[in-house]
Motif scaffolding. Sequence first.
Motif, mmCIF file in Angstrom:
data_model
loop_
_atom_site.group_PDB
_atom_site.id
_atom_site.type_symbol
_atom_site.label_atom_id
_atom_site.label_comp_id
_atom_site.label_asym_id
_atom_site.label_seq_id
_atom_site.Cartn_x
_atom_site.Cartn_y
_atom_site.Cartn_z
ATOM 1 N N VAL A 49 0.848 -1.209 0.000
ATOM 2 C CA VAL A 49 0.000 0.000 0.000
ATOM 3 C C VAL A 49 0.875 1.247 0.000
ATOM 4 O O VAL A 49 0.645 2.193 -0.764
ATOM 5 C CB VAL A 49 -0.934 -0.013 1.236
ATOM 6 C CG1 VAL A 49 -1.649 1.316 1.400
ATOM 7 C CG2 VAL A 49 -1.941 -1.152 1.131
ATOM 8 N N PHE A 50 1.920 1.253 0.844
ATOM 9 C CA PHE A 50 2.833 2.396 0.953
ATOM 10 C C PHE A 50 3.598 2.589 -0.364
ATOM 11 O O PHE A 50 3.714 3.705 -0.874
ATOM 12 C CB PHE A 50 3.789 2.122 2.123
ATOM 13 C CG PHE A 50 4.766 3.224 2.427
ATOM 14 C CD1 PHE A 50 4.403 4.560 2.360
ATOM 15 C CD2 PHE A 50 6.068 2.923 2.817
ATOM 16 C CE1 PHE A 50 5.316 5.566 2.662
ATOM 17 C CE2 PHE A 50 6.982 3.925 3.119
ATOM 18 C CZ PHE A 50 6.611 5.240 3.039
ATOM 19 N N ARG A 51 4.083 1.485 -0.919
ATOM 20 C CA ARG A 51 4.833 1.566 -2.171
ATOM 21 C C ARG A 51 3.972 2.119 -3.318
ATOM 22 O O ARG A 51 4.408 2.973 -4.080
ATOM 23 C CB ARG A 51 5.375 0.166 -2.516
ATOM 24 C CG ARG A 51 6.343 0.101 -3.688
ATOM 25 C CD ARG A 51 5.682 -0.189 -5.024
ATOM 26 N NE ARG A 51 4.829 -1.352 -5.032
ATOM 27 C CZ ARG A 51 5.238 -2.594 -5.303
ATOM 28 N NH1 ARG A 51 6.495 -2.818 -5.582
ATOM 29 N NH2 ARG A 51 4.378 -3.600 -5.318
ATOM 30 N N ASP A 52 2.741 1.620 -3.391
ATOM 31 C CA ASP A 52 1.861 2.016 -4.495
ATOM 32 C C ASP A 52 1.117 3.326 -4.218
ATOM 33 O O ASP A 52 0.328 3.763 -5.046
ATOM 34 C CB ASP A 52 0.843 0.905 -4.782
ATOM 35 C CG ASP A 52 1.522 -0.376 -5.256
ATOM 36 O OD1 ASP A 52 2.650 -0.276 -5.785
ATOM 37 O OD2 ASP A 52 0.936 -1.454 -5.089
ATOM 38 N N LYS A 53 1.347 3.917 -3.035
ATOM 39 C CA LYS A 53 0.661 5.163 -2.644
ATOM 40 C C LYS A 53 -0.850 4.986 -2.741
ATOM 41 O O LYS A 53 -1.578 5.894 -3.142
ATOM 42 C CB LYS A 53 1.097 6.345 -3.517
ATOM 43 C CG LYS A 53 2.415 6.967 -3.144
ATOM 44 C CD LYS A 53 3.555 6.316 -3.829
ATOM 45 C CE LYS A 53 4.894 6.939 -3.437
ATOM 46 N NZ LYS A 53 6.026 6.252 -4.033
ATOM 47 N N ARG A 54 -1.310 3.783 -2.370
ATOM 48 C CA ARG A 54 -2.753 3.536 -2.353
ATOM 49 C C ARG A 54 -3.365 4.209 -1.143
ATOM 50 O O ARG A 54 -2.689 4.408 -0.133
ATOM 51 C CB ARG A 54 -3.019 2.031 -2.274
ATOM 52 C CG ARG A 54 -2.975 1.340 -3.607
ATOM 53 C CD ARG A 54 -3.341 -0.124 -3.430
ATOM 54 N NE ARG A 54 -2.180 -0.982 -3.634
ATOM 55 C CZ ARG A 54 -2.076 -2.225 -3.154
ATOM 56 N NH1 ARG A 54 -3.046 -2.751 -2.444
ATOM 57 N NH2 ARG A 54 -1.003 -2.945 -3.392
ATOM 58 N N ASP A 55 -4.634 4.518 -1.217
ATOM 59 C CA ASP A 55 -5.384 5.065 -0.091
ATOM 60 C C ASP A 55 -4.697 6.310 0.484
ATOM 61 O O ASP A 55 -4.723 6.551 1.686
ATOM 62 C CB ASP A 55 -5.533 3.976 0.996
ATOM 63 C CG ASP A 55 -6.596 4.335 2.022
ATOM 64 O OD1 ASP A 55 -7.539 5.053 1.659
ATOM 65 O OD2 ASP A 55 -6.458 3.925 3.188
ATOM 66 N N ASP A 60 -2.675 -9.976 -15.151
ATOM 67 C CA ASP A 60 -2.819 -10.237 -13.714
ATOM 68 C C ASP A 60 -1.817 -9.494 -12.845
ATOM 69 O O ASP A 60 -1.970 -9.455 -11.617
ATOM 70 C CB ASP A 60 -2.688 -11.743 -13.429
ATOM 71 C CG ASP A 60 -3.877 -12.521 -13.986
ATOM 72 O OD1 ASP A 60 -4.864 -11.865 -14.364
ATOM 73 O OD2 ASP A 60 -3.814 -13.758 -14.041
ATOM 74 N N THR A 61 -0.759 -8.967 -13.453
ATOM 75 C CA THR A 61 0.246 -8.277 -12.633
ATOM 76 C C THR A 61 0.211 -6.765 -12.861
ATOM 77 O O THR A 61 1.193 -6.081 -12.601
ATOM 78 C CB THR A 61 1.678 -8.797 -12.926
ATOM 79 O OG1 THR A 61 1.927 -8.642 -14.328
ATOM 80 C CG2 THR A 61 1.842 -10.253 -12.533
ATOM 81 N N LYS A 62 -0.924 -6.289 -13.335
ATOM 82 C CA LYS A 62 -1.040 -4.837 -13.540
ATOM 83 C C LYS A 62 -0.697 -4.104 -12.245
ATOM 84 O O LYS A 62 -1.153 -4.511 -11.168
ATOM 85 C CB LYS A 62 -2.478 -4.480 -13.918
ATOM 86 C CG LYS A 62 -2.744 -4.492 -15.399
ATOM 87 C CD LYS A 62 -4.140 -3.991 -15.674
ATOM 88 C CE LYS A 62 -4.541 -4.335 -17.089
ATOM 89 N NZ LYS A 62 -5.973 -4.376 -17.276
ATOM 90 N N PRO A 63 0.089 -3.019 -12.318
ATOM 91 C CA PRO A 63 0.408 -2.272 -11.101
ATOM 92 C C PRO A 63 -0.864 -1.788 -10.418
ATOM 93 O O PRO A 63 -1.835 -1.437 -11.088
ATOM 94 C CB PRO A 63 1.223 -1.079 -11.611
ATOM 95 C CG PRO A 63 1.668 -1.441 -12.974
ATOM 96 C CD PRO A 63 0.674 -2.405 -13.518
ATOM 97 N N GLN A 64 -0.848 -1.829 -9.086
ATOM 98 C CA GLN A 64 -2.058 -1.441 -8.351
ATOM 99 C C GLN A 64 -2.027 0.012 -7.908
ATOM 100 O O GLN A 64 -2.738 0.406 -6.994
ATOM 101 C CB GLN A 64 -2.233 -2.375 -7.162
ATOM 102 C CG GLN A 64 -2.486 -3.787 -7.630
ATOM 103 C CD GLN A 64 -2.747 -4.729 -6.470
ATOM 104 O OE1 GLN A 64 -3.322 -4.370 -5.466
ATOM 105 N NE2 GLN A 64 -2.311 -5.958 -6.616
ATOM 106 N N ARG A 65 -1.112 0.782 -8.538
ATOM 107 C CA ARG A 65 -1.080 2.208 -8.202
ATOM 108 C C ARG A 65 -2.377 2.845 -8.662
ATOM 109 O O ARG A 65 -2.889 2.529 -9.745
ATOM 110 C CB ARG A 65 0.077 2.912 -8.930
ATOM 111 C CG ARG A 65 1.417 2.455 -8.449
ATOM 112 C CD ARG A 65 2.540 3.141 -9.201
ATOM 113 N NE ARG A 65 3.679 2.248 -9.245
ATOM 114 C CZ ARG A 65 4.137 1.668 -10.344
ATOM 115 N NH1 ARG A 65 3.566 1.898 -11.506
ATOM 116 N NH2 ARG A 65 5.161 0.862 -10.288
ATOM 117 N N PRO A 66 -2.929 3.770 -7.859
ATOM 118 C CA PRO A 66 -4.154 4.428 -8.296
ATOM 119 C C PRO A 66 -3.885 5.279 -9.535
ATOM 120 O O PRO A 66 -2.783 5.812 -9.672
ATOM 121 C CB PRO A 66 -4.526 5.321 -7.105
ATOM 122 C CG PRO A 66 -3.495 5.128 -6.068
ATOM 123 C CD PRO A 66 -2.431 4.242 -6.582
#
Lengths: 391, 180
Positions: A376-382, B136-142
């Motif tokens: 979550v932290f890496r991807d800057k989610r939420d 299936d491995t698409k980045p989950q970054r918003p």
Amino acid sequence: MKALVWHGKEDIRCDTVTDPEIQDPRDAIIKVTSCAICGSDLHLFHNYIPGMLPGDIMGHETMGEVVEVGSGVDRKLKKGDRVVVPFTIICGECDQCKRGNFSVCETTNRKRHLADKAFGHTTAGLFGYTHLTGGYPGGQAEYLRVPFADATHIKVPDGIPDEKLLFLSDIFPTGWQAAAQCDIEPTDTVAIWGCGPVGQMAIRSAILLGANQVIAIDCLPERLSMAEAGGATTINFENESVLERLEELTDGRGPEKCIDCVGMESHVMASLPDTLLDRAKQMVMVESDRPHVLREMIYVCRPGGIISVPGVYSGFSDMLPMGAFMNKGLQMRTGQTHVNRWTDDLLRRIEEGEIDPSFVITHTVPLSQGPEMYQVFRDKRDSCVKVVLKP
Amino acid sequence: MFHFSNIVRTKGDPKIVEGGPSLKRPEDQLARALGWFSIGLGVVEFFAPRRVTETLGMEGHETLVRTFGVREILAGIMTLSVEKNAGLWARVGGDGLDAAALLSGLTADNPKKGNIALALLMVGGIAMLDYRAAQDTKPQRPPRDARRKLYPNRSGYPKGIESARTAAKQIAANATAGRT
């Protein structure tokens, strides 16, 4: 006990491990009450910094209660004391420690032969931060063995919540040192690249040290809003030119002081070809760092200015404009943080209500959710800025 | 339970007793396997292009095969890196190039056209795996335009920012007075 354990690239697990034991008379065992994920933990998560081994316990931002002390700790610590653990392990006795250069303590790196080879000379041992710096188990765990505990601690009073004190372990003194080593004058403009946790602390430190203007550069709206709340003028580099905007905000002179709170994993953008090239080179392992921010700082800094680098770099950076750096008479000041050099002053500022570092916390979760929070932290989610873990 | 990583632990340091769940998903494992496959195939194409062209009845195209080998190795390295999704999409594109090259050799006078048909089948199968793994491995970054929480009230100065600025100015003034 439970601990967050590194098993390889992007693979951190909450494992059950044996409890730490006193190994040396100067050791203490801490029952961890709070710990945090640091931005530099992400470099380990991505396996960009060499020297991690499967089974290493992560974490270097930790605080808790002393539950056991070795016979050599003397009376400096006792059972029941509440302590923040600085991420740099220090002996307090060597020449460097006596000079206050704690992060380059000459004693505490138990694998100094590796550091001697990699860096030329050893630096201090660090918690949970590769075998180049001792391979010490980190503090994202229920218990932590603190070596050289008689020197490696910050005693904190009861009655102040963990959240206000925890960041004395790393990000607050790191942001503070980044600003302090800029020798800020009341007329200075300080430009800060990166509005992550260290960047946020550097912004507030620059304000508290009397900068005339603080400019914060990032691309994430939540981080820019937090930077603005801290008193910075913001630049979103995805929407505007950093160089043009800095020129405009400094009447064409450039900022006197520049701080790199980004480090080796700078943002990659198609409009910045050097970032694409760095990324490609990093991928095929011909360059370890992506130093776009360093290049930009050297280019934009006012001649005679100071460049401060708290951001982590691991190895080799290509195409740094040394011509501009030399001809403009710039100075670069960097290093891991000499945590204990600053913490008495910073603790006083917290106690007096001058600053409350808990503003940066956006997520608090149990330790067992730590592995997911790395993602979550890496991807800057939420809109995640800082994660605190509760064992 | 035995854990290999315990062998290298420094004496006295905590050892793993029971492992927790891994963050690695099956698609990550598939990506890793495809990455190593890509590097293996690339090495063969780069170092033994003649063997490849002879098997396919496409002699004279060794330079092309060697170039494809370099492409496979680079895509493999990318697939094994943090940017595995980009690596997998690069592999999907590469599968297209492989198929096109093979189709160009599928002529009536090619005595090895059976091998080419087999190779095309294999490329098709691998392409499906590459595509699946890439999906299936698409980045989950918003996404950039996603709604984000903002933090305009988190100044960090309990007494307010003006108080912080004033205190700093006071300290600077005192320091100046002390110097003069």
